[in-house]
Design a protein around this motif. Structure first.
Motif, PDB file in Angstrom:
ATOM      1  N   ALA A 139     -42.276  -4.258 -13.063  1.00 55.04           N
ATOM      2  CA  ALA A 139     -42.105  -5.451 -12.239  1.00 55.04           C
ATOM      3  C   ALA A 139     -43.412  -5.709 -11.499  1.00 55.04           C
ATOM      4  CB  ALA A 139     -40.957  -5.270 -11.248  1.00 55.04           C
ATOM      5  N   LEU A 140     -43.439  -6.809 -10.794  1.00 56.29           N
ATOM      6  CA  LEU A 140     -44.575  -7.139  -9.933  1.00 56.29           C
ATOM      7  C   LEU A 140     -44.261  -6.680  -8.519  1.00 56.29           C
ATOM      8  CD1 LEU A 140     -45.254 -10.760 -11.225  1.00 56.29           C
ATOM      9  CD2 LEU A 140     -46.420  -8.653 -11.887  1.00 56.29           C
ATOM     10  N   PRO A 141     -45.249  -6.264  -7.760  1.00 56.77           N
ATOM     11  CA  PRO A 141     -44.971  -5.774  -6.403  1.00 56.77           C
ATOM     12  C   PRO A 141     -44.538  -6.892  -5.461  1.00 56.77           C
ATOM     13  CG  PRO A 141     -47.335  -5.886  -6.785  1.00 56.77           C
ATOM     14  CD  PRO A 141     -46.677  -6.206  -8.090  1.00 56.77           C
ATOM     15  N   ASP A 142     -43.627  -6.556  -4.570  1.00 60.30           N
ATOM     16  CA  ASP A 142     -43.238  -7.509  -3.536  1.00 60.30           C
ATOM     17  C   ASP A 142     -44.267  -7.459  -2.400  1.00 60.30           C
ATOM     18  OD1 ASP A 142     -42.660  -5.253  -1.967  1.00 60.30           O
ATOM     19  OD2 ASP A 142     -40.486  -5.502  -2.116  1.00 60.30           O
ATOM     20  N   GLU A 143     -43.987  -8.134  -1.306  1.00 62.20           N
ATOM     21  CA  GLU A 143     -44.957  -8.207  -0.199  1.00 62.20           C
ATOM     22  C   GLU A 143     -45.219  -6.865   0.470  1.00 62.20           C
ATOM     23  OE1 GLU A 143     -40.893  -8.788   1.299  1.00 62.20           O
ATOM     24  OE2 GLU A 143     -42.009  -9.861  -0.247  1.00 62.20           O
ATOM     25  N   THR A 144     -44.333  -5.883   0.229  1.00 63.98           N
ATOM     26  CA  THR A 144     -44.555  -4.554   0.802  1.00 63.98           C
ATOM     27  C   THR A 144     -45.246  -3.606  -0.169  1.00 63.98           C
ATOM     28  OG1 THR A 144     -42.430  -3.642   0.106  1.00 63.98           O
ATOM     29  CG2 THR A 144     -42.489  -4.790   2.239  1.00 63.98           C
ATOM     30  N   GLY A 145     -45.508  -4.071  -1.393  1.00 63.59           N
ATOM     31  CA  GLY A 145     -46.161  -3.237  -2.394  1.00 63.59           C
ATOM     32  C   GLY A 145     -45.203  -2.465  -3.282  1.00 63.59           C
ATOM     33  N   ILE A 146     -43.903  -2.742  -3.189  1.00 62.84           N
ATOM     34  CA  ILE A 146     -42.907  -2.051  -4.004  1.00 62.84           C
ATOM     35  C   ILE A 146     -42.564  -2.918  -5.213  1.00 62.84           C
ATOM     36  CG2 ILE A 146     -40.519  -1.222  -4.088  1.00 62.84           C
ATOM     37  CD1 ILE A 146     -40.824  -0.487  -1.123  1.00 62.84           C
ATOM     38  N   THR A 147     -42.575  -2.298  -6.407  1.00 58.44           N
ATOM     39  CA  THR A 147     -42.162  -3.039  -7.599  1.00 58.44           C
ATOM     40  C   THR A 147     -40.660  -2.883  -7.802  1.00 58.44           C
ATOM     41  OG1 THR A 147     -42.752  -1.157  -8.995  1.00 58.44           O
ATOM     42  CG2 THR A 147     -44.378  -2.903  -8.794  1.00 58.44           C
ATOM     43  N   VAL A 148     -40.214  -1.663  -7.917  1.00 56.80           N
ATOM     44  CA  VAL A 148     -38.789  -1.367  -8.087  1.00 56.80           C
ATOM     45  C   VAL A 148     -38.464  -0.174  -7.202  1.00 56.80           C
ATOM     46  CG1 VAL A 148     -36.961  -0.779  -9.707  1.00 56.80           C
ATOM     47  CG2 VAL A 148     -38.929  -2.097 -10.511  1.00 56.80           C
ATOM     48  N   ASP A 149     -37.547  -0.353  -6.304  1.00 59.45           N
ATOM     49  CA  ASP A 149     -37.131   0.742  -5.436  1.00 59.45           C
ATOM     50  C   ASP A 149     -36.317   1.744  -6.265  1.00 59.45           C
ATOM     51  OD1 ASP A 149     -35.123   2.102  -3.550  1.00 59.45           O
ATOM     52  OD2 ASP A 149     -36.526   1.171  -2.157  1.00 59.45           O
ATOM     53  N   PHE A 150     -36.657   3.022  -6.156  1.00 64.13           N
ATOM     54  CA  PHE A 150     -35.924   4.045  -6.904  1.00 64.13           C
ATOM     55  C   PHE A 150     -34.439   4.024  -6.548  1.00 64.13           C
ATOM     56  CE2 PHE A 150     -40.256   5.962  -6.835  1.00 64.13           C
ATOM     57  CZ  PHE A 150     -40.470   5.955  -8.201  1.00 64.13           C
ATOM     58  N   GLY A 151     -34.122   3.719  -5.300  1.00 63.21           N
ATOM     59  CA  GLY A 151     -32.723   3.634  -4.886  1.00 63.21           C
ATOM     60  C   GLY A 151     -31.985   2.507  -5.576  1.00 63.21           C
ATOM     61  N   THR A 152     -32.678   1.415  -5.852  1.00 67.10           N
ATOM     62  CA  THR A 152     -32.063   0.297  -6.577  1.00 67.10           C
ATOM     63  C   THR A 152     -31.734   0.714  -8.003  1.00 67.10           C
ATOM     64  OG1 THR A 152     -33.226  -1.317  -5.204  1.00 67.10           O
ATOM     65  CG2 THR A 152     -32.390  -2.087  -7.330  1.00 67.10           C
ATOM     66  N   LEU A 153     -32.641   1.441  -8.651  1.00 64.40           N
ATOM     67  CA  LEU A 153     -32.356   1.926 -10.007  1.00 64.40           C
ATOM     68  C   LEU A 153     -31.153   2.862 -10.003  1.00 64.40           C
ATOM     69  CD1 LEU A 153     -35.900   2.547 -11.488  1.00 64.40           C
ATOM     70  CD2 LEU A 153     -34.367   0.604 -11.848  1.00 64.40           C
ATOM     71  N   LYS A 154     -31.051   3.686  -8.969  1.00 67.92           N
ATOM     72  CA  LYS A 154     -29.898   4.588  -8.860  1.00 67.92           C
ATOM     73  C   LYS A 154     -28.608   3.781  -8.688  1.00 67.92           C
ATOM     74  CE  LYS A 154     -28.140   8.572  -6.315  1.00 67.92           C
ATOM     75  NZ  LYS A 154     -28.395   9.516  -5.211  1.00 67.92           N
ATOM     76  N   THR A 155     -28.661   2.721  -7.903  1.00 68.53           N
ATOM     77  CA  THR A 155     -27.492   1.865  -7.703  1.00 68.53           C
ATOM     78  C   THR A 155     -27.067   1.217  -9.014  1.00 68.53           C
ATOM     79  OG1 THR A 155     -28.055   1.446  -5.400  1.00 68.53           O
ATOM     80  CG2 THR A 155     -26.612  -0.162  -6.479  1.00 68.53           C
TER      81      THR A 155
END
Length: 163
Positions: free
Chosen positions: A70-86
């Motif tokens: 993915a592309l990074p959001d404004e905080t520099g995160i592309t995909v949160d590992f917690g979101t993948l777990k969800t």
């Protein structure tokens, strides 16, 4: 404050947002990055039209590895590992973990080769849903690797799924 590489020091104060770093500095780049997360599940299955040990009911501790870009959001995160777990917990795991796969998956021979494509499709569907499309910028599944044993796996890649 700069420091010499390899120099040891105790941090005296934590960097503060808005004081030591501006919000617009959090995203370092705008390039696509791949994030990977793995999960395990235990399941039973048997294979049809196969002459070998796997024609009988048996089980595995499977490991599945996702590569999501993915592309990074404004905080520099592309995909949160917690979101993948969800996504894994809510959308995929219930069909696989401690299940008889021949009953819970669509009609197919439950080979690792068939299952890895099904798992890929589930992740792609979740990433494309309204729930995640707004928080994961241009998120897509790049690969899924499904280990049936510690040394044997099947893998699917995005470009193969686009053919």
């Amino acid at each position: 404050m700069s420091r010499t590489p390899g120099e040891f020091r105790i941090v005296e104060s934590l960097q503060k947002l808005g004081v030591d770093i501006a919000k617009d500095q959090l995203r370092y780049h705008r390039r696509r990055v791949l994030v990977s997360k793995e999960f395990t599940f235990d399941a039973a299955h048997h294979l049809h039209a196969y002459e070998g040990k796997c024609k009988n009911l048996h089980g595995h501790t499977y490991k599945v590895v996702f590569g999501i870009s993915a592309l990074p959001d404004e905080t520099g995160i592309t995909v949160d590992f917690g979101t993948l777990k969800t996504i894994w917990k809510q959308e995929i795991e219930g069909y696989l973990d401690h299940r008889y796969l021949n009953e819970t998956l669509p009609p197919m021979n439950t080979t690792a080769e068939n299952m890895v494509v099904w798992i890929y499709e589930q992740m792609e569907t979740a990433l494309g849903s309204a729930t995640y499309r707004s928080t994961i910028l241009e998120g897509r599944t790049e690969f899924v690797r499904l280990y049936e044993t510690p040394t044997s796996y099947a893998e699917v890649k995005r470009e193969w799924m686009q053919e």
